[in-house]
Design a protein around this motif. Structure first.
Motif, short mmCIF file in Angstrom:
data_model
loop_
_atom_site.label_atom_id
_atom_site.label_comp_id
_atom_site.label_asym_id
_atom_site.label_seq_id
_atom_site.Cartn_x
_atom_site.Cartn_y
_atom_site.Cartn_z
N MET A 34 0.09 8.41 2.05
CA MET A 34 0.84 8.00 0.87
C MET A 34 1.06 6.49 0.93
N GLY A 35 1.08 5.89 -0.25
CA GLY A 35 1.24 4.45 -0.27
C GLY A 35 2.10 3.97 -1.42
N TRP A 36 2.47 2.70 -1.31
CA TRP A 36 3.17 2.00 -2.39
C TRP A 36 2.40 0.73 -2.69
N PHE A 37 2.19 0.49 -3.97
CA PHE A 37 1.63 -0.75 -4.46
C PHE A 37 2.61 -1.33 -5.46
N ARG A 38 2.41 -2.59 -5.81
CA ARG A 38 3.26 -3.20 -6.83
C ARG A 38 2.44 -4.15 -7.68
N GLN A 39 2.94 -4.35 -8.89
CA GLN A 39 2.29 -5.27 -9.81
C GLN A 39 3.35 -6.11 -10.50
N ALA A 40 3.31 -7.39 -10.22
CA ALA A 40 4.24 -8.32 -10.85
C ALA A 40 3.67 -8.78 -12.18
N PRO A 41 4.53 -9.25 -13.07
CA PRO A 41 4.06 -9.72 -14.37
C PRO A 41 2.98 -10.79 -14.24
N ARG A 45 -2.37 -5.83 -9.20
CA ARG A 45 -1.69 -4.88 -8.35
C ARG A 45 -2.00 -5.17 -6.89
N GLU A 46 -0.99 -5.07 -6.03
CA GLU A 46 -1.19 -5.38 -4.62
C GLU A 46 -0.59 -4.31 -3.73
N PHE A 47 -1.18 -4.17 -2.57
CA PHE A 47 -0.71 -3.23 -1.57
C PHE A 47 0.64 -3.67 -1.03
N VAL A 48 1.53 -2.68 -0.84
CA VAL A 48 2.84 -2.94 -0.26
C VAL A 48 2.98 -2.24 1.09
N ALA A 49 2.72 -0.93 1.10
CA ALA A 49 2.92 -0.17 2.33
C ALA A 49 2.20 1.17 2.23
N ALA A 50 1.90 1.75 3.39
CA ALA A 50 1.30 3.08 3.42
C ALA A 50 1.67 3.77 4.72
N ILE A 51 1.53 5.10 4.71
CA ILE A 51 1.93 5.89 5.86
C ILE A 51 0.97 7.06 6.01
N THR A 52 0.59 7.36 7.26
CA THR A 52 -0.34 8.45 7.53
C THR A 52 0.33 9.81 7.30
N PRO A 53 -0.47 10.87 7.22
CA PRO A 53 0.08 12.19 6.90
C PRO A 53 1.21 12.64 7.82
N ASP A 54 1.09 12.37 9.10
CA ASP A 54 2.14 12.80 10.02
C ASP A 54 3.26 11.78 10.18
N GLY A 55 3.14 10.68 9.47
CA GLY A 55 4.16 9.65 9.55
C GLY A 55 4.08 8.79 10.79
N THR A 97 1.34 6.14 -4.60
CA THR A 97 -0.05 6.55 -4.68
C THR A 97 -0.41 7.47 -3.52
N GLN A 98 -1.46 8.25 -3.72
CA GLN A 98 -1.91 9.21 -2.73
C GLN A 98 -3.41 9.05 -2.49
N ASP A 99 -3.78 9.13 -1.22
CA ASP A 99 -5.17 9.01 -0.83
C ASP A 99 -6.03 10.13 -1.40
N ARG A 100 -7.28 9.84 -1.66
CA ARG A 100 -8.20 10.84 -2.17
C ARG A 100 -8.45 11.93 -1.15
N LEU A 112 -7.94 2.40 1.68
CA LEU A 112 -8.32 3.77 1.36
C LEU A 112 -8.54 3.94 -0.14
N LYS A 113 -9.14 5.07 -0.48
CA LYS A 113 -9.38 5.39 -1.91
C LYS A 113 -8.15 6.09 -2.46
N TYR A 114 -7.30 5.30 -3.09
CA TYR A 114 -6.09 5.86 -3.68
C TYR A 114 -6.40 6.28 -5.11
N ASP A 115 -6.56 7.57 -5.30
CA ASP A 115 -6.99 8.07 -6.61
C ASP A 115 -5.85 8.49 -7.51
N TYR A 116 -4.70 8.74 -6.93
CA TYR A 116 -3.60 9.31 -7.71
C TYR A 116 -2.43 8.33 -7.72
N TRP A 117 -1.87 8.17 -8.92
CA TRP A 117 -0.82 7.17 -9.12
C TRP A 117 0.33 7.72 -9.93
N GLY A 118 1.52 7.26 -9.60
CA GLY A 118 2.66 7.58 -10.44
C GLY A 118 2.74 6.64 -11.62
#
Length: 127
Positions: A34-41, A45-55, A97-100, A112-118
């Protein structure tokens, strides 16, 4: 169908804190990075943080290192972003976001291939 729903954004003064949450559904949450990205005005969009399945492994961007912490609760199908000592430049829309692919255990989390987004949640840092 994967659904990611962010919450927790808002307005905060410089130096303040916010905690973002993302609730996931549609796939077995505990299998995916799972990851977090952000997009400023006006910016990409840029990467912020991510975490593996087991944390067990996390990665955060240099711009937020030491201030932001990513965590997850697999029992609650949720990932979190704790943001401390916020700066004006942290103002952005934040996306969960979530990895493919499942079961990733490496360290190349930003690429990673982040295919799913909130839909995103807005964070405004302003005095």
């Amino acid at each position: 169908q994967v659904q990611l729903v962010e919450s927790g954004g808002g307005w905060v003064r410089p130096g303040g804190s916010l905690r973002l949450s993302c609730a996931a559904s549609g796939r077995t949450f505990s299998r995916y990075v799972m990851g977090w990205f952000r997009q400023a005005p006006g910016k990409e969009r840029e990467f912020v943080a991510a975490i593996t399945p087991d944390g067990g492994t996390t990665d955060v961007a240099l711009s937020v290192e030491g201030r932001f912490i990513i965590s997850r609760d697999n029992a609650k199908n949720s990932v979190y972003l704790e943001m401390n000592r916020l700066k004006l430049e942290d103002t952005a829309d934040y996306y969960c976001t979530q990895d493919r692919n499942p079961y990733y255990s490496g360290t190349h989390l930003p690429s990673l291939k982040y295919d799913y987004w909130g839909q995103g949640t807005r964070v405004t840092v302003s005095s």
